[in-house]
Enzyme design. Structure first.
Site, PDB file in Angstrom:
ATOM      1  N   PRO A 141       0.693  -1.455  -0.002  1.00 57.49           N
ATOM      2  CA  PRO A 141       0.077   0.116   0.206  1.00 57.49           C
ATOM      3  C   PRO A 141       0.910   1.478   0.012  1.00 57.49           C
ATOM      4  O   PRO A 141       1.977   1.326   0.233  1.00 57.49           O
ATOM      5  CB  PRO A 141      -0.352   0.038   1.220  1.00 57.49           C
ATOM      6  CG  PRO A 141      -0.002  -1.271   2.305  1.00 57.49           C
ATOM      7  CD  PRO A 141       0.815  -1.686   1.612  1.00 57.49           C
ATOM      8  N   ASN A 142       0.665   2.046  -0.643  1.00 54.44           N
ATOM      9  CA  ASN A 142       1.364   3.593  -0.676  1.00 54.44           C
ATOM     10  C   ASN A 142       2.328   4.025  -1.797  1.00 54.44           C
ATOM     11  O   ASN A 142       2.716   4.497  -2.039  1.00 54.44           O
ATOM     12  CB  ASN A 142       0.787   4.312   0.615  1.00 54.44           C
ATOM     13  CG  ASN A 142      -0.470   4.196   1.558  1.00 54.44           C
ATOM     14  OD1 ASN A 142      -1.622   4.709   0.970  1.00 54.44           O
ATOM     15  ND2 ASN A 142      -0.858   3.812   2.309  1.00 54.44           N
ATOM     16  N   ARG A 156       5.512  11.511  -2.891  1.00 51.74           N
ATOM     17  CA  ARG A 156       5.059  10.815  -1.352  1.00 51.74           C
ATOM     18  C   ARG A 156       6.013  10.944  -0.516  1.00 51.74           C
ATOM     19  O   ARG A 156       7.530   9.782  -0.534  1.00 51.74           O
ATOM     20  CB  ARG A 156       4.238   9.133  -1.179  1.00 51.74           C
ATOM     21  CG  ARG A 156       4.313   8.600   0.232  1.00 51.74           C
ATOM     22  CD  ARG A 156       3.790   7.020  -0.104  1.00 51.74           C
ATOM     23  NE  ARG A 156       3.720   6.697   1.047  1.00 51.74           N
ATOM     24  CZ  ARG A 156       4.395   5.393   1.438  1.00 51.74           C
ATOM     25  NH1 ARG A 156       4.541   4.343   1.092  1.00 51.74           N
ATOM     26  NH2 ARG A 156       3.687   4.654   3.374  1.00 51.74           N
ATOM     27  N   TYR A 191      11.682   8.570   1.296  1.00 49.13           N
ATOM     28  CA  TYR A 191      10.985   7.269   0.211  1.00 49.13           C
ATOM     29  C   TYR A 191      12.009   7.518  -0.913  1.00 49.13           C
ATOM     30  O   TYR A 191      12.223   7.243  -2.380  1.00 49.13           O
ATOM     31  CB  TYR A 191       9.656   6.825  -0.314  1.00 49.13           C
ATOM     32  CG  TYR A 191       8.801   6.479   1.446  1.00 49.13           C
ATOM     33  CD1 TYR A 191       9.564   5.510   1.426  1.00 49.13           C
ATOM     34  CD2 TYR A 191       7.919   7.841   2.100  1.00 49.13           C
ATOM     35  CE1 TYR A 191       8.836   5.656   3.427  1.00 49.13           C
ATOM     36  CE2 TYR A 191       7.148   6.768   3.122  1.00 49.13           C
ATOM     37  CZ  TYR A 191       7.962   5.872   3.173  1.00 49.13           C
ATOM     38  OH  TYR A 191       7.153   5.515   4.839  1.00 49.13           O
ATOM     39  N   ASN A 198       8.242  -4.857  -0.298  1.00 48.12           N
ATOM     40  CA  ASN A 198       7.853  -4.232   0.072  1.00 48.12           C
ATOM     41  C   ASN A 198       6.428  -4.017   0.884  1.00 48.12           C
ATOM     42  O   ASN A 198       6.007  -4.007  -0.438  1.00 48.12           O
ATOM     43  CB  ASN A 198       8.753  -2.609  -0.617  1.00 48.12           C
ATOM     44  CG  ASN A 198       8.306  -1.832   0.749  1.00 48.12           C
ATOM     45  OD1 ASN A 198       8.380  -1.945   1.215  1.00 48.12           O
ATOM     46  ND2 ASN A 198       8.952  -0.661   0.316  1.00 48.12           N
ATOM     47  N   ALA A 253       3.358  -0.870   5.194  1.00 45.73           N
ATOM     48  CA  ALA A 253       2.110  -0.294   6.333  1.00 45.73           C
ATOM     49  C   ALA A 253       2.210  -2.547   6.760  1.00 45.73           C
ATOM     50  O   ALA A 253       2.042  -2.499   8.161  1.00 45.73           O
ATOM     51  CB  ALA A 253       1.051   0.400   6.433  1.00 45.73           C
ATOM     52  N   HIS A 263       4.001  -4.352   9.429  1.00 44.52           N
ATOM     53  CA  HIS A 263       4.055  -4.435  10.720  1.00 44.52           C
ATOM     54  C   HIS A 263       2.573  -4.547  11.112  1.00 44.52           C
ATOM     55  O   HIS A 263       2.472  -4.215  12.593  1.00 44.52           O
ATOM     56  CB  HIS A 263       3.881  -2.779  10.930  1.00 44.52           C
ATOM     57  CG  HIS A 263       5.280  -1.869  10.073  1.00 44.52           C
ATOM     58  ND1 HIS A 263       6.756  -1.742  10.485  1.00 44.52           N
ATOM     59  CD2 HIS A 263       5.121  -0.297   9.568  1.00 44.52           C
ATOM     60  CE1 HIS A 263       7.043  -2.031   9.398  1.00 44.52           C
ATOM     61  NE2 HIS A 263       6.415  -0.449   9.249  1.00 44.52           N
ATOM     62  N   ASP A 277       1.729 -15.148   6.852  1.00 48.25           N
ATOM     63  CA  ASP A 277       1.884 -16.454   6.954  1.00 48.25           C
ATOM     64  C   ASP A 277       1.639 -16.759   4.916  1.00 48.25           C
ATOM     65  O   ASP A 277       2.091 -18.186   4.548  1.00 48.25           O
ATOM     66  CB  ASP A 277      -0.073 -16.631   6.652  1.00 48.25           C
ATOM     67  CG  ASP A 277      -0.337 -16.655   8.395  1.00 48.25           C
ATOM     68  OD1 ASP A 277       0.840 -17.057   8.576  1.00 48.25           O
ATOM     69  OD2 ASP A 277      -1.277 -17.359   8.723  1.00 48.25           O
ATOM     70  N   GLU A 286      12.509  -9.505   1.857  1.00 48.07           N
ATOM     71  CA  GLU A 286      11.752  -7.969   2.665  1.00 48.07           C
ATOM     72  C   GLU A 286      12.564  -6.598   2.354  1.00 48.07           C
ATOM     73  O   GLU A 286      13.931  -6.910   2.241  1.00 48.07           O
ATOM     74  CB  GLU A 286      11.461  -8.072   4.032  1.00 48.07           C
ATOM     75  CG  GLU A 286      10.912  -7.219   4.714  1.00 48.07           C
ATOM     76  CD  GLU A 286      10.890  -7.350   5.892  1.00 48.07           C
ATOM     77  OE1 GLU A 286      11.306  -7.870   6.614  1.00 48.07           O
ATOM     78  OE2 GLU A 286      10.534  -6.710   7.270  1.00 48.07           O
ATOM     79  N   HIS A 312      12.812  -2.503   2.190  1.00 47.39           N
ATOM     80  CA  HIS A 312      12.168  -1.136   2.301  1.00 47.39           C
ATOM     81  C   HIS A 312      13.220  -0.077   2.217  1.00 47.39           C
ATOM     82  O   HIS A 312      14.627   0.157   2.119  1.00 47.39           O
ATOM     83  CB  HIS A 312      12.343  -0.776   4.355  1.00 47.39           C
ATOM     84  CG  HIS A 312      11.258  -2.216   4.691  1.00 47.39           C
ATOM     85  ND1 HIS A 312       9.903  -1.852   4.443  1.00 47.39           N
ATOM     86  CD2 HIS A 312      11.761  -2.639   5.227  1.00 47.39           C
ATOM     87  CE1 HIS A 312       9.526  -3.011   5.133  1.00 47.39           C
ATOM     88  NE2 HIS A 312      10.078  -3.926   5.543  1.00 47.39           N
ATOM     89  N   LEU A 313      12.606   1.098   1.450  1.00 60.06           N
ATOM     90  CA  LEU A 313      13.019   2.081   1.333  1.00 60.06           C
ATOM     91  C   LEU A 313      13.842   3.187   2.368  1.00 60.06           C
ATOM     92  O   LEU A 313      15.054   3.354   2.493  1.00 60.06           O
ATOM     93  CB  LEU A 313      11.442   3.677   0.451  1.00 60.06           C
ATOM     94  CG  LEU A 313      12.078   3.119  -0.594  1.00 60.06           C
ATOM     95  CD1 LEU A 313      10.059   2.937  -0.934  1.00 60.06           C
ATOM     96  CD2 LEU A 313      12.010   2.872  -1.796  1.00 60.06           C
ATOM     97  N   SER A 314      12.767   3.448   3.121  1.00 59.23           N
ATOM     98  CA  SER A 314      13.393   4.215   4.427  1.00 59.23           C
ATOM     99  C   SER A 314      14.238   3.236   5.460  1.00 59.23           C
ATOM    100  O   SER A 314      14.340   1.530   5.149  1.00 59.23           O
ATOM    101  CB  SER A 314      12.140   4.670   5.322  1.00 59.23           C
ATOM    102  OG  SER A 314      11.255   4.009   5.997  1.00 59.23           O
ATOM    103  N   ARG A 345      12.403   5.648  12.784  1.00 60.70           N
ATOM    104  CA  ARG A 345      11.333   6.016  12.681  1.00 60.70           C
ATOM    105  C   ARG A 345      10.028   5.388  13.904  1.00 60.70           C
ATOM    106  O   ARG A 345      10.585   5.272  15.556  1.00 60.70           O
ATOM    107  CB  ARG A 345      10.456   5.685  11.364  1.00 60.70           C
ATOM    108  CG  ARG A 345      11.274   5.844  10.276  1.00 60.70           C
ATOM    109  CD  ARG A 345      11.002   5.878   8.540  1.00 60.70           C
ATOM    110  NE  ARG A 345       9.799   6.201   8.555  1.00 60.70           N
ATOM    111  CZ  ARG A 345       8.952   6.152   8.171  1.00 60.70           C
ATOM    112  NH1 ARG A 345       9.082   5.207   7.033  1.00 60.70           N
ATOM    113  NH2 ARG A 345       7.866   6.886   8.103  1.00 60.70           N
TER     114      ARG A 345
END
Ligand code: DQA
Length: 146
Positions: free
Chosen positions: A9-10, A17, A22, A73, A76, A79, A86, A97, A99-101, A106
């Site tokens: 998402p996003n 954004r 990001y 990625n 959200a 988390h 699963d 896995e 992540h950009l950040s 954070r």
């Protein structure tokens, strides 16, 4: 070798954004960059993005039968989503896995990943290069069993 890059998402809003976390590349820019890197490395790269949890589960299940590995990625959902966790655990191909950040710098709620311990590894904090590093790892395993 075929690798599927799945974004949650996003991440379709990249470029507009929160650039301080990001960066300024759009998702299309990142896909183009990875396609180019894939060509250099001899790896076919496919892309999927959804804002919808169940669609991400479907994409992971499909990737488990269609390709040799996944760069994920989860946004959200990283988390929060037991369903995505699963799905990662259920499929028979390695999932990296990304992540950009760097979520560890954070908010506290981002420091928990439900995905990390079912993934082969996590790459975070290198902006779009997190994806490139994931692809390089897969390319280095070409010819090895998963
Ligand atoms: C993210 C980090 C997540 O905490 C956040 O919800 C995202 C993006 C990253 O790439 O840095 O959507 O996965």
């Amino acid at each position: 070798m075929k690798i599927t890059v799945i974004n949650g998402p996003n991440l379709n809003m990249l470029g507009r954004r929160e650039p301080k976390y990001y960066g300024s590349m759009t998702l299309g820019d990142i896909e183009e960059m990875l396609r180019g890197l894939g060509r250099e490395l001899g790896v076919d790269v496919d892309f999927y993005q959804s804002n919808i949890e169940g669609e991400l589960v479907n994409a992971l299940q499909k990737a488990g039968t269609d390709c040799d590995g996944v760069i994920l990625n989860g946004g959200a959902y990283t988390h929060t989503s037991v369903a995505i966790r699963d799905a990662v655990a259920a499929i028979g191909v390695p999932v990296v896995e990304v992540h950009l950040s760097n979520p560890h710098t954070r908010e506290d709620f981002r420091k928990i990943s439900l995905l990390s311990d079912v993934c082969v590894g996590t790459i975070a904090g290198f902006r779009e290069e997190s994806y490139s590093l994931g692809l390089l790892w897969f390319a280095g395993r070409k010819g090895q069993a998963s």
